[in-house]
Each structure stands twice: as C-alpha cells, then as structure tokens.
Design an enzyme around this catalytic site. Structure first.
Site, PDB file in Angstrom:
ATOM      1  N   HIS A  37      10.111 -72.890 -69.602  1.00 52.02           N
ATOM      2  CA  HIS A  37      10.976 -72.986 -70.789  1.00 52.02           C
ATOM      3  C   HIS A  37      11.464 -74.430 -70.944  1.00 52.02           C
ATOM      4  O   HIS A  37      11.540 -74.952 -72.050  1.00 52.02           O
ATOM      5  CB  HIS A  37      12.197 -72.061 -70.655  1.00 52.02           C
ATOM      6  CG  HIS A  37      11.861 -70.587 -70.654  1.00 52.02           C
ATOM      7  ND1 HIS A  37      12.123 -69.789 -69.565  1.00 52.02           N
ATOM      8  CD2 HIS A  37      11.318 -69.784 -71.589  1.00 52.02           C
ATOM      9  CE1 HIS A  37      11.750 -68.544 -69.839  1.00 52.02           C
ATOM     10  NE2 HIS A  37      11.260 -68.512 -71.060  1.00 52.02           N
ATOM     11  N   LYS A 150       0.724 -69.483 -71.728  1.00 52.78           N
ATOM     12  CA  LYS A 150       0.773 -68.403 -70.732  1.00 52.78           C
ATOM     13  C   LYS A 150       0.677 -67.057 -71.446  1.00 52.78           C
ATOM     14  O   LYS A 150       0.032 -66.129 -70.976  1.00 52.78           O
ATOM     15  CB  LYS A 150       2.080 -68.530 -69.949  1.00 52.78           C
ATOM     16  CG  LYS A 150       2.129 -67.693 -68.717  1.00 52.78           C
ATOM     17  CD  LYS A 150       3.082 -66.623 -68.877  1.00 52.78           C
ATOM     18  CE  LYS A 150       3.200 -65.621 -67.843  1.00 52.78           C
ATOM     19  NZ  LYS A 150       4.120 -64.618 -68.367  1.00 52.78           N
TER      20      LYS A 150
HETATM   21  P1  AMP Z   1       9.793 -65.681 -72.850  1.00 50.68           P
HETATM   22  O1  AMP Z   1      11.200 -66.082 -72.573  1.00 50.68           O
HETATM   23  O2  AMP Z   1       9.074 -65.119 -71.664  1.00 50.68           O
HETATM   24  O3  AMP Z   1       9.662 -64.828 -74.094  1.00 50.68           O
HETATM   25  O4  AMP Z   1       8.997 -67.026 -73.179  1.00 50.68           O
HETATM   26  C1  AMP Z   1       9.461 -67.916 -74.148  1.00 50.68           C
HETATM   27  C2  AMP Z   1       8.381 -68.934 -74.400  1.00 50.68           C
HETATM   28  O5  AMP Z   1       8.083 -69.622 -73.190  1.00 50.68           O
HETATM   29  C3  AMP Z   1       7.067 -68.312 -74.888  1.00 50.68           C
HETATM   30  O6  AMP Z   1       6.487 -69.152 -75.870  1.00 50.68           O
HETATM   31  C4  AMP Z   1       6.234 -68.289 -73.645  1.00 50.68           C
HETATM   32  O7  AMP Z   1       4.844 -68.330 -73.881  1.00 50.68           O
HETATM   33  C5  AMP Z   1       6.692 -69.561 -72.966  1.00 50.68           C
HETATM   34  N1  AMP Z   1       6.397 -69.484 -71.538  1.00 50.68           N
HETATM   35  C6  AMP Z   1       6.841 -68.573 -70.643  1.00 50.68           C
HETATM   36  N2  AMP Z   1       6.308 -68.806 -69.419  1.00 50.68           N
HETATM   37  C7  AMP Z   1       5.481 -69.876 -69.561  1.00 50.68           C
HETATM   38  C8  AMP Z   1       4.635 -70.616 -68.680  1.00 50.68           C
HETATM   39  N3  AMP Z   1       4.538 -70.304 -67.403  1.00 50.68           N
HETATM   40  N4  AMP Z   1       3.971 -71.667 -69.176  1.00 50.68           N
HETATM   41  C9  AMP Z   1       4.070 -72.029 -70.482  1.00 50.68           C
HETATM   42  N5  AMP Z   1       4.843 -71.364 -71.358  1.00 50.68           N
HETATM   43  C10 AMP Z   1       5.541 -70.311 -70.919  1.00 50.68           C
END
Ligand code: AMP
Length: 290
Positions: A37, A150
């Site tokens: 993030h 991811k």
């Molecule tokens: P989330 O809080 O899991 O909904 O993720 C929020 C954003 O962060 C989304 O665009 C995810 O794809 C991105 N994200 C989460 N984990 C990763 C990671 N390991 N690498 C790159 N982006 C990530």
C-alpha cells in the site's frame, strides 16, 4: 492530513482541488496497510498534487462465508502510516455512509472478466469491487487511480470498466510488492500462523517454476500446470492446504494455446494461483514474455 468521513465533504474537497487545477491521485484500500500500500501511496504522491487514500472494508465484495467480519481493521495504525507518508486526505466512511439502509439497487458488472479465476470461486466479488470503485471514483473524483498487479484480475476489470463507461481517470498499475521471502504482501498474511507463514514462499516459487517449464518449450501448458501444482503441493506438504486454481492466460486474460510451440514469440503470459493455506486464501501471479 485530514480524515474525511462523509461523501459530501469528500466531494466538496475534490471539487475545490479541481477548481484550483490541482491533480488528485487516489489509492483505494481496505486498510491494514502494509509495504505494498505504501508503494502505491508513494507513486500517487510522486505523480499528483493531492493524494487521497480510502480505507473501507467493502461488505458487498465478500461472500456470506468469507472473512468480512474478521478482516483486520487497525485504523489508528493505518492513519499513522498515512500521516508518515504525508497523504493529504484519508476517506474513511462508515458502511452506513456508503450503503444507507444497507441497500443499493445499482451495481456495476464487467461481464466475462468477472467470471474466470477468482470470480469463479467468489461469485459476486467483482461486482462488489466494480460497484464500490465506481462509487469511490464519483466521490474522490481523481485524475489518476492506483491499483496493484497482485490483484491482476481486479486491475484488468477496473481498466475495462473505466474504458467501457468512459471514466475520465487514468488507471496506473503498480507491480506486485513482496516480502523478503517472496510472499506477495497482503493484509491477509496476518492470518497465517508462524508455520504457515514459513511455508508460504512456496506460492511464488511455484509460479517461477511454472514460468521456467513454459520457457523450456518442452511441455504443453496443461502439463506445465500439472507439474507446478505437484511442485506446490509438495512444498506445502507440512501444512494444511488446498490449491483452488493454477491457471495461465495472456496479459488480457484471454486463454492461451495449449501447445507452447504454437504461442507466438513475444506473447505476454500470466500465471495465476489461488491457494488455501490453513483457512487463509492467498492469491499471486507473475507475468512474462514467451
Ligand atoms: P486491498 O487493501 O487489499 O484492497 O488493496 C488495495 C490496493 O493495494 C489494491 O490495488 C491492491 O492490488 C494493492 N495491493 C495489495 N497488495 C499488493 C501487493 N503485494 N503488491 C502490489 N499491490 C498490492
């Protein structure tokens, strides 16, 4: 940094920024912020005048048997991370603010793309994602929005939605950020026991193994998948686990020819995996050219 709880106030701020010709970069999240993030936030900060991070665990993207209730919500820690990163605004609405009376009648669906991979096993998930992202786009009014590779299927769905519905927003992909051991960063990694965490690098290893097999051009795609599943099962043999899917598509999520020799040189492929380690469902993917 200002924390905004209401849609109306967030929209007013967005309007004001736009009136002042300031560009808005937007990072939508469900909180429990980690290294990945922070990378998205850094990218947004470097490319825009104003950065907005949303923290909202979106109930309509979780299935009835999924982890909506237990999803981590360390809000004070998240706000501290945003403060450290010099985020300008955190949009942190309640469920009631986003879904008054627990009910909306309008949903956004990106057909076809929502039915494969995770969509096959999480019916309604991507409808929930596309709907909340549409709402957030109308609330935050960003010029650019940042999504991680991811969640590659999610990224492609949002890109398609933005194109089909003519959102005037640039979607910026950010490559997958990993722990030092190779495990893709995820808020759900917090669920893993010590033993499960120790075995989790197997997921990324199996993707690299599969890529190697494909590039040898000796085996069919199906056979590469089967060998990679066996490889992963083996590496995870000391923990309870279940491979949900192990699949290969091209970069636009079109199916690929089974005969590797017939895949045109230069084609960009992606290998996708979803696996339960204990009760934790983890996903990962890698891309490469053949
Ligand atoms: P989330 O809080 O899991 O909904 O993720 C929020 C954003 O962060 C989304 O665009 C995810 O794809 C991105 N994200 C989460 N984990 C990763 C990671 N390991 N690498 C790159 N982006 C990530």
């Amino acid at each position: 940094m200002k924390v905004i709880k209401t849609i109306r106030e967030m929209q007013k701020i967005a309007d004001l920024c736009r009136k002042k010709n300031l560009t808005i970069g937007f990072v939508p999240t469900m909180g429990a912020l980690h290294k990945a993030h922070i990378e998205l936030i850094k990218k947004a900060k470097s490319e825009n005048d104003v950065t907005v991070v949303s923290i909202f665990v979106n109930p309509i993207q979780f299935g009835p048997k999924e982890d909506y209730k237990k999803y981590p919500r360390p809000i004070q820690q998240d706000l501290e991370i945003c403060r450290q990163q010099k985020v300008n605004f955190v949009f942190h609405p309640s469920v009631k603010e986003m879904y008054p009376n627990n009910k909306i009648l309008t949903f956004v669906e990106v057909t076809k793309l929502q039915d494969i991979l995770c969509g096959k096993y999480r019916p309604g998930h991507f409808r929930g994602v596309a709907t909340v992202v549409t709402k957030l786009f109308n609330i935050v009014k960003p010029h650019k929005a940042y999504f991680g590779e991811k969640d590659y299927q999610q990224l492609k769905i949002i890109q398609q939605m933005v194109k089909d519905l003519n959102f005037d927003i640039k979607i910026i992909p950010v490559e997958t950020i990993r722990e030092n051991n190779g495990l893709a960063c995820s808020s759900r990694n917090l669920y893993l026991s010590e033993k499960e965490y120790a075995s989790s690098p197997a997921i990324y290893k199996s993707l690299l193994y599969c890529k190697d097999l494909i590039l040898q051009k000796k085996f069919s795609i199906k056979s590469c998948i089967n060998k990679s599943k066996k490889f992963l099962d083996n590496l995870l043999s000391n923990v309870n686990h279940k491979i949900q899917y192990f699949e290969i598509y091209d970069e636009n999520l079109n199916p690929v020819e089974n005969n590797v020799k017939k895949i045109p040189a230069g084609t960009k492929l992606r290998i996708f995996v979803a696996v339960y380690i204990g009760t934790t469902r983890l996903i990962d993917n890698i891309g490469f050219s053949i």
